[in-house]
Scaffold this motif. Structure first.
Motif, PDB file in Angstrom:
ATOM      1  N   PRO A 135       6.045   2.961   3.197  1.00 51.30           N
ATOM      2  CA  PRO A 135       6.996   2.173   2.403  1.00 51.30           C
ATOM      3  C   PRO A 135       6.406   1.591   1.117  1.00 51.30           C
ATOM      4  CG  PRO A 135       6.214   0.864   4.234  1.00 51.30           C
ATOM      5  CD  PRO A 135       5.589   2.224   4.385  1.00 51.30           C
ATOM      6  N   SER A 136       5.899   2.463   0.273  1.00 52.96           N
ATOM      7  CA  SER A 136       5.502   2.049  -1.077  1.00 52.96           C
ATOM      8  C   SER A 136       5.479   3.288  -1.959  1.00 52.96           C
ATOM      9  CB  SER A 136       4.116   1.384  -1.090  1.00 52.96           C
ATOM     10  OG  SER A 136       3.083   2.356  -1.058  1.00 52.96           O
ATOM     11  N   LEU A 137       5.348   3.067  -3.247  1.00 51.59           N
ATOM     12  CA  LEU A 137       5.206   4.175  -4.191  1.00 51.59           C
ATOM     13  C   LEU A 137       3.715   4.501  -4.305  1.00 51.59           C
ATOM     14  CD1 LEU A 137       7.769   2.955  -6.880  1.00 51.59           C
ATOM     15  CD2 LEU A 137       8.069   4.844  -5.253  1.00 51.59           C
ATOM     16  N   LEU A 138       3.242   5.268  -3.344  1.00 52.23           N
ATOM     17  CA  LEU A 138       1.824   5.635  -3.347  1.00 52.23           C
ATOM     18  C   LEU A 138       1.455   6.285  -4.681  1.00 52.23           C
ATOM     19  CD1 LEU A 138       1.508   7.067   0.287  1.00 52.23           C
ATOM     20  CD2 LEU A 138       0.572   4.905  -0.562  1.00 52.23           C
ATOM     21  N   PRO A 139       0.244   6.045  -5.189  1.00 55.24           N
ATOM     22  CA  PRO A 139      -0.900   5.434  -4.498  1.00 55.24           C
ATOM     23  C   PRO A 139      -0.914   3.909  -4.459  1.00 55.24           C
ATOM     24  CG  PRO A 139      -1.535   6.102  -6.696  1.00 55.24           C
ATOM     25  CD  PRO A 139      -0.124   6.578  -6.512  1.00 55.24           C
ATOM     26  N   LYS A 140       0.149   3.253  -4.926  1.00 53.41           N
ATOM     27  CA  LYS A 140       0.198   1.790  -4.820  1.00 53.41           C
ATOM     28  C   LYS A 140       0.354   1.356  -3.367  1.00 53.41           C
ATOM     29  CE  LYS A 140       1.951  -0.069  -9.167  1.00 53.41           C
ATOM     30  NZ  LYS A 140       3.007  -0.922  -9.744  1.00 53.41           N
ATOM     31  N   TYR A 141      -0.342   0.327  -2.996  1.00 52.60           N
ATOM     32  CA  TYR A 141      -0.145  -0.417  -1.754  1.00 52.60           C
ATOM     33  C   TYR A 141      -0.241   0.423  -0.475  1.00 52.60           C
ATOM     34  CZ  TYR A 141       1.802  -3.227  -5.494  1.00 52.60           C
ATOM     35  OH  TYR A 141       1.990  -3.872  -6.691  1.00 52.60           O
ATOM     36  N   PRO A 142      -1.367   1.084  -0.253  1.00 52.66           N
ATOM     37  CA  PRO A 142      -1.581   1.672   1.077  1.00 52.66           C
ATOM     38  C   PRO A 142      -1.745   0.559   2.103  1.00 52.66           C
ATOM     39  CG  PRO A 142      -3.603   1.767  -0.206  1.00 52.66           C
ATOM     40  CD  PRO A 142      -2.524   1.254  -1.135  1.00 52.66           C
ATOM     41  N   GLY A 143      -1.568   0.894   3.366  1.00 51.78           N
ATOM     42  CA  GLY A 143      -1.749  -0.108   4.414  1.00 51.78           C
ATOM     43  C   GLY A 143      -0.500  -0.935   4.650  1.00 51.78           C
ATOM     44  N   LEU A 144      -0.700  -2.203   5.031  1.00 48.99           N
ATOM     45  CA  LEU A 144       0.393  -3.059   5.486  1.00 48.99           C
ATOM     46  C   LEU A 144       0.917  -3.985   4.384  1.00 48.99           C
ATOM     47  CD1 LEU A 144      -1.144  -4.056   8.951  1.00 48.99           C
ATOM     48  CD2 LEU A 144       0.535  -2.264   8.494  1.00 48.99           C
ATOM     49  N   ASP A 145       2.025  -4.676   4.702  1.00 50.25           N
ATOM     50  CA  ASP A 145       2.620  -5.707   3.838  1.00 50.25           C
ATOM     51  C   ASP A 145       2.969  -5.183   2.448  1.00 50.25           C
ATOM     52  OD1 ASP A 145       2.260  -7.614   5.904  1.00 50.25           O
ATOM     53  OD2 ASP A 145       0.188  -7.908   5.261  1.00 50.25           O
ATOM     54  N   THR A 146       3.468  -3.954   2.384  1.00 45.84           N
ATOM     55  CA  THR A 146       3.697  -3.306   1.094  1.00 45.84           C
ATOM     56  C   THR A 146       4.753  -4.022   0.260  1.00 45.84           C
ATOM     57  OG1 THR A 146       5.308  -1.820   2.112  1.00 45.84           O
ATOM     58  CG2 THR A 146       3.029  -1.055   1.990  1.00 45.84           C
ATOM     59  N   HIS A 147       5.826  -4.466   0.890  1.00 44.48           N
ATOM     60  CA  HIS A 147       6.922  -5.061   0.132  1.00 44.48           C
ATOM     61  C   HIS A 147       6.508  -6.418  -0.446  1.00 44.48           C
ATOM     62  CE1 HIS A 147       9.241  -1.784   1.656  1.00 44.48           C
ATOM     63  NE2 HIS A 147       9.102  -2.192   2.896  1.00 44.48           N
ATOM     64  N   ALA A 148       5.846  -7.224   0.345  1.00 44.39           N
ATOM     65  CA  ALA A 148       5.371  -8.516  -0.137  1.00 44.39           C
ATOM     66  C   ALA A 148       4.376  -8.330  -1.277  1.00 44.39           C
ATOM     67  CB  ALA A 148       4.728  -9.299   1.011  1.00 44.39           C
ATOM     68  N   ARG A 149       3.545  -7.315  -1.177  1.00 43.33           N
ATOM     69  CA  ARG A 149       2.544  -7.064  -2.225  1.00 43.33           C
ATOM     70  C   ARG A 149       3.218  -6.624  -3.523  1.00 43.33           C
ATOM     71  NH1 ARG A 149      -0.993  -3.056   1.200  1.00 43.33           N
ATOM     72  NH2 ARG A 149      -2.268  -2.779  -0.676  1.00 43.33           N
ATOM     73  N   ALA A 150       4.267  -5.794  -3.416  1.00 41.09           N
ATOM     74  CA  ALA A 150       4.981  -5.334  -4.612  1.00 41.09           C
ATOM     75  C   ALA A 150       5.683  -6.500  -5.307  1.00 41.09           C
ATOM     76  CB  ALA A 150       5.982  -4.250  -4.236  1.00 41.09           C
ATOM     77  N   ILE A 151       6.300  -7.385  -4.518  1.00 44.91           N
ATOM     78  CA  ILE A 151       6.986  -8.558  -5.089  1.00 44.91           C
ATOM     79  C   ILE A 151       5.963  -9.492  -5.744  1.00 44.91           C
ATOM     80  CG2 ILE A 151       8.286 -10.638  -4.512  1.00 44.91           C
ATOM     81  CD1 ILE A 151       9.700  -8.949  -2.318  1.00 44.91           C
ATOM     82  N   ALA A 152       4.865  -9.739  -5.063  1.00 47.60           N
ATOM     83  CA  ALA A 152       3.834 -10.648  -5.591  1.00 47.60           C
ATOM     84  C   ALA A 152       3.235 -10.131  -6.892  1.00 47.60           C
ATOM     85  CB  ALA A 152       2.742 -10.854  -4.549  1.00 47.60           C
ATOM     86  N   ALA A 153       3.178  -8.808  -7.034  1.00 46.78           N
ATOM     87  CA  ALA A 153       2.599  -8.216  -8.242  1.00 46.78           C
ATOM     88  C   ALA A 153       3.577  -8.203  -9.405  1.00 46.78           C
ATOM     89  CB  ALA A 153       2.136  -6.791  -7.935  1.00 46.78           C
TER      90      ALA A 153
END
Length: 197
Positions: free
Chosen positions: A116-134
């Motif tokens: 659930p991310s636009l790889l290569p961005k945000y591999p692993g967990l908490d992808t949605h929270a990381r995308a919003i925070a960025a």
């Protein structure tokens, strides 16, 4: 299914409700995807997706990872069960286990995962929270070939989902999930189509 059915075969690995698995299986049954699901495996005995697969007449297996002393022992048992049906593709659909390099290498180039991310961005967990925070304007999902490195294999297909100003990780996750089913089917059509050529 009879043995004369020559469509490419899929084995789907799940850990939970299996919504992507159900969407893929239904698309196969309808004929819109030129493949058939021959086996659904869960590493969790209580995964609701196992019952859903049984209701569609698909062979199922539970290989409880907690019953094995090591990750390698679990992967060996998983490999042995997969070899009993020898699928053309292994499809990871909400399968929440990191597979060993040895297992991945055995099935190299024939195993897909959705992330659930636009790889290569945000591999692993908490992808949605990381995308919003960025402060990203888009999130999304990617289907990729599994490689020994986590979420690092070649991307087969992606879908972009706008991030709204009032999104939380949960609301964004729900909207991305709505797009995942169609994305996975598109990716499988691309991969299965290559086999037919």
């Amino acid at each position: 299914m009879t043995n004369s059915d020559s469509r490419p075969t899929l084995a789907i690995l799940i850990s939970g409700r299996g919504s992507n698995m159900v969407a893929i299986a239904r698309t196969c049954l309808s004929g819109a995807l030129n493949a058939r699901v021959t086996l659904v495996i869960s590493n969790r005995p209580d995964a609701p997706g196992i019952e859903a697969a049984r209701e569609m007449g698909i062979d199922t297996a539970v290989i409880d990872h907690k019953a094995f002393a090591s990750r390698q022992a679990f992967d060996d048992a998983l490999h042995e069960r997969l070899m009993s049906v020898k699928p053309d593709w292994i499809v990871l659909a909400g399968f929440m286990r990191i597979l060993t390099e040895d297992f991945v290498n055995r099935w190299q180039g024939r195993m897909l995962n959705i992330h659930p991310s636009l790889l290569p961005k945000y591999p692993g967990l908490d992808t949605h929270a990381r995308a919003i925070a960025a402060g990203d304007r888009h999130a999304g999902a990617s289907v990729h070939i599994v490689s020994p490195e986590l979420d690092a294999g070649p991307v087969v297909a992606q879908v972009r989902v706008p991030i709204e100003s009032d999104d939380t990780a949960d609301t964004l996750a729900q909207r991305v999930l709505q797009e995942e089913h169609g994305l996975y089917i598109k990716a499988l059509q691309l991969c299965v189509g290559k086999m037919d050529q």
